[in-house]
Structures are given as structure tokens and as C-alpha cells.
Design an enzyme around this catalytic site. Sequence first.
Site, PDB file in Angstrom:
ATOM      1  N   ASN A 132     -57.312 -98.724  33.549  1.00  0.00           N
ATOM      2  CA  ASN A 132     -56.988 -97.886  34.702  1.00  0.00           C
ATOM      3  C   ASN A 132     -56.286 -96.597  34.288  1.00  0.00           C
ATOM      4  OD1 ASN A 132     -58.111 -99.636  36.581  1.00  0.00           O
ATOM      5  ND2 ASN A 132     -56.200-100.755  36.917  1.00  0.00           N
ATOM      6  N   GLU A 238     -53.528-102.820  42.825  1.00  0.00           N
ATOM      7  CA  GLU A 238     -53.568-101.371  42.651  1.00  0.00           C
ATOM      8  C   GLU A 238     -54.169-100.987  41.296  1.00  0.00           C
ATOM      9  OE1 GLU A 238     -53.038 -99.568  45.101  1.00  0.00           O
ATOM     10  OE2 GLU A 238     -51.863-100.849  46.424  1.00  0.00           O
ATOM     11  N   CYS A 239     -54.899 -99.880  41.296  1.00  0.00           N
ATOM     12  CA  CYS A 239     -55.524 -99.400  40.063  1.00  0.00           C
ATOM     13  C   CYS A 239     -54.625 -98.445  39.307  1.00  0.00           C
ATOM     14  CB  CYS A 239     -56.844 -98.704  40.382  1.00  0.00           C
ATOM     15  SG  CYS A 239     -56.649 -97.183  41.337  1.00  0.00           S
ATOM     16  N   GLY A 240     -53.470 -98.122  39.886  1.00  0.00           N
ATOM     17  CA  GLY A 240     -52.546 -97.212  39.231  1.00  0.00           C
ATOM     18  C   GLY A 240     -52.476 -95.846  39.871  1.00  0.00           C
ATOM     19  N   LEU A 241     -53.513 -95.467  40.621  1.00  0.00           N
ATOM     20  CA  LEU A 241     -53.522 -94.149  41.256  1.00  0.00           C
ATOM     21  C   LEU A 241     -52.383 -93.985  42.243  1.00  0.00           C
ATOM     22  CD1 LEU A 241     -57.270 -93.368  42.051  1.00  0.00           C
ATOM     23  CD2 LEU A 241     -55.858 -92.510  40.187  1.00  0.00           C
TER      24      LEU A 241
END
EC number: 1.8.4.8
Length: 244
Positions: A132, A238-241
Site C-alpha cells: 500500500n 484501510e489501504c493507508g490513503l
Amino acid sequence: MAEFNLEALNALPKAEQAAALAVVNGQLEQLSAQERVSWALENLPGDYVLSSSFGIQAAVSLHLVTQQRPDIPVILTDTGYLFPETYQFIDALTEQLKLNLQVYRATESAAWQEARYGKLWEQGVEGIERYNLLNKVEPMNRALSELKAKTWFAGLRREQSGSRGDLPVLAIQRGVFKFLPIIDWDNRTVYQYLKENGLSYHPLWDQGYLSVGDTHTTRKWEPGMSEEETRFFGLKRECGLHEG
């Protein structure tokens, strides 16, 4: 209301930032999504950007914001592993809504990453987080920098996951204002908005997908599963964005 001073707020510790934004967030909670977008465009500094993963309900925020700011840059972080239906959906919405689409990708291609690191998404939470970072976080940071963003619109909703349950309409993330106009919408409100405005869900919605990301970390919903369990093997939501 005067334009918010982003530099002054960025200089504050996070706790003080939150306190400074708490009053206005209380007011924003009382507004409709359309009114929130109007407020943001009047009171928050440009340049403005809108991020989208072109997921199941992406048409809502894309339509909502571009109705008031047609030329806003729409940031897509393309991992190279999206579903074919997602790429088709991107093309369809870009044409329908005349989007100013800005696509950002990792500095290493998907094939090169696999050659160097293997299939990171099969390497547990640490591997997923590295994947990610390479494919979503770094390209997004680059987009925000190159587009000189000061206000970032996104279509997150509290109902989507526990990790989003306490998110405010307005916050500061990565040094810019983060604005979530549909944060309090439920699935029924989303459906009604799509129907009223001649918009469609992602094509995979009809095949049982509640959330759509990369092909290798997205699962079709099955009875007993939460929406969160359909992504990243249930290890992460969450993907980190939208973290940090």
C-alpha cells in the site's frame, strides 16, 4: 466566514488542531452534503482536489463535488491490479461527468515490484502495508504535492467501517485540509442519490461485491461477512490513503 489559515493550523499540535476545528465541525454536521461542499469551496483554500478509488459508490462524491467545481482534479492511484470492470467504470464516469482525471502510479511497475519483492499482498500485514505504501500512499503524496493541494475532498463514510466511525467532516491530514462531505450518509441515502441523478453503482455491485479494490485483496461478500472482511483478507480495512 474568512478563509481558514492552513499554515497556522498546521503549526499546532494535533490535539490543538482538533480543538480548533471542533466548533466548525459541529456546524458542518448540521448541513447537507451539498451545503458542505459549498461551504468548503467558499471557506477553505485552493487548490482543491478530489480523490477516488472508483469503488462501488464512487459516482456519488464524483458527481456531488463536480457539480460545484467541474474542473477539480480527480486523483486516482492506479496500482495496475484493478478489476477490468473498474477500469471500464473509470472510463464511463470520466466521460459521463467530464472528469479532470489525474492518474498517479508507483515509480516501479507492478511486474517489477513482483520481481523484486514477490507478491507483497501474500506476506501478511507487513507485506500489505508495504504494498500500500508503494502503490497508494507514495503516489497520493506525490499527487498532493504536484497539484499543490490545500483542500482534499474524499468520499469516505462512517458506516463503511469501524475505523471510519469517528471521522469528522473537516480535518487536517498530510498538511492539507481533508473534507468528507458524505461522511454521515448511510447506504439508503447513497442509493437514493444515485437513482435521483442517473448514476450507477460499480459494475461488480450486481455480482455481490460490497467494496472493490485490487483483484488480489478483494473478496465477494458472503453471508455472515462484514464489509471490512471483504478487503485485505480481513487483516486490514484501510489501504493507508486515509490514515495518518
